[in-house]
Design an enzyme around this catalytic site. Structure first.
Site, PDB file in Angstrom:
ATOM      1  N   HIS A 247       0.834  -1.207   0.000  1.00  0.00           N
ATOM      2  CA  HIS A 247       0.000   0.000   0.000  1.00  0.00           C
ATOM      3  C   HIS A 247       0.874   1.265   0.000  1.00  0.00           C
ATOM      4  O   HIS A 247       0.552   2.252  -0.642  1.00  0.00           O
ATOM      5  CB  HIS A 247      -0.899  -0.035   1.244  1.00  0.00           C
ATOM      6  CG  HIS A 247      -1.889   1.076   1.356  1.00  0.00           C
ATOM      7  ND1 HIS A 247      -2.538   1.633   0.281  1.00  0.00           N
ATOM      8  CD2 HIS A 247      -2.359   1.743   2.445  1.00  0.00           C
ATOM      9  CE1 HIS A 247      -3.361   2.591   0.700  1.00  0.00           C
ATOM     10  NE2 HIS A 247      -3.256   2.683   2.001  1.00  0.00           N
TER      11      HIS A 247
ATOM     12  N   GLU B 226      -8.495  -1.575   9.071  1.00  0.00           N
ATOM     13  CA  GLU B 226      -9.208  -0.312   9.255  1.00  0.00           C
ATOM     14  C   GLU B 226     -10.711  -0.505   9.093  1.00  0.00           C
ATOM     15  O   GLU B 226     -11.168  -1.460   8.481  1.00  0.00           O
ATOM     16  CB  GLU B 226      -8.674   0.727   8.266  1.00  0.00           C
ATOM     17  CG  GLU B 226      -7.229   1.100   8.628  1.00  0.00           C
ATOM     18  CD  GLU B 226      -6.454   1.806   7.544  1.00  0.00           C
ATOM     19  OE1 GLU B 226      -5.560   2.596   7.893  1.00  0.00           O
ATOM     20  OE2 GLU B 226      -6.698   1.558   6.362  1.00  0.00           O
TER      21      GLU B 226
HETATM   22 ZN   LIG Z   1      -4.531   2.256   5.776  1.00  0.00          ZN
END
Ligand SMILES: [Zn+2]
Length: 225
Positions: free
Chosen positions: A62, A186
């Protein structure tokens, strides 16, 4: 019946639907019928969404060019005993520092997930959801030093979210956890149901090939001997 069995199961996931809030700029979810009982004789949805929509896991890729993709990570990162840290009561954009984690610091160890119980999931679907508290880079580095490789929270991002700009600390918490080969969960919900327990938590992501992250059905459960 003899042997272990699954006790209580707690759903820690938000529903995935068109109205699911996304990180500013991310694609929104769109679920449309691709086939219907009335026309084709069966139901199939066409599902379109970003890789980080709803309750999801971030892989090192990411933020890191050479970081592991979601399908390259050991599944042990997504399944195991969790420590739930009560860090409720923070103001909008409040900082969660190492001192906030001190009460559970002794239980942090390799193989343990840490879940930050901010209580911010109560703002899901409102503008206030963007103003969530966040983990400082220093606290994230100490978590990594304690051996923790899976960090989750019931808010939009582990770092501060600033609409239309970069947070003051940048993405320090993401970089600390992902840089250690760890993962971040998350948009969890319902961590209040885990208060006072040491549950087993599963956040197994979809096996999206080469992806930076993936949606998960996050659950906590007890195993009874
Ligand atoms: Zn994140």
């Amino acid at each position: 019946m003899t042997g272990p069995r699954i006790g209580r199961v707690v759903d820690l996931s938000h529903p995935l639907e068109d109205a699911t809030p996304v990180y500013p700029g991310d694609p929104v979810a769109r679920l449309r019928p691709a086939a219907t009982l009335a026309v084709e004789g069966y139901n199939v949805l066409h599902v379109r969404m970003g890789s980080q929509t709803g309750t999801h896991v971030d892989a090192p890729y990411h933020f890191l060019e050479d970081g592991a993709r979601i399908d390259e990570l050991p599944l042990e990162l997504f399944l195991g005993p969790a420590v739930v840290a009560d860090v409720r009561g923070k103001p909008p954009h409040g900082r969660i520092g190492w001192a906030d984690l001190a009460p559970c610091a002794e239980r942090l160890a390799p193989g343990r997930m840490l879940l930050l119980w901010t209580g911010w999931d109560r703002h899901w679907g409102t503008d206030a959801y963007l103003d969530h508290p966040f983990l400082t880079g220093e606290a994230a580095e100490r978590l990594v030093a304690a051996g923790v490789r899976t960090v989750g929270l019931d808010a939009l991002s582990l770092d501060e979210t600033v609409v239309g700009g970069e947070p003051a600390e940048g993405f320090a918490a993401h970089l600390a956890v992902l840089g250690a080969g760890g993962v971040i969960v998350e948009n969890l919900r319902g961590l209040d149901a885990l208060a006072g327990s040491d549950p087993i938590v599963s956040v197994l992501p979809l096996r999206l090939a080469g992806a930076d992250g993936a949606p998960v059905r996050a659950v906590a459960f007890d195993v009874e001997a």
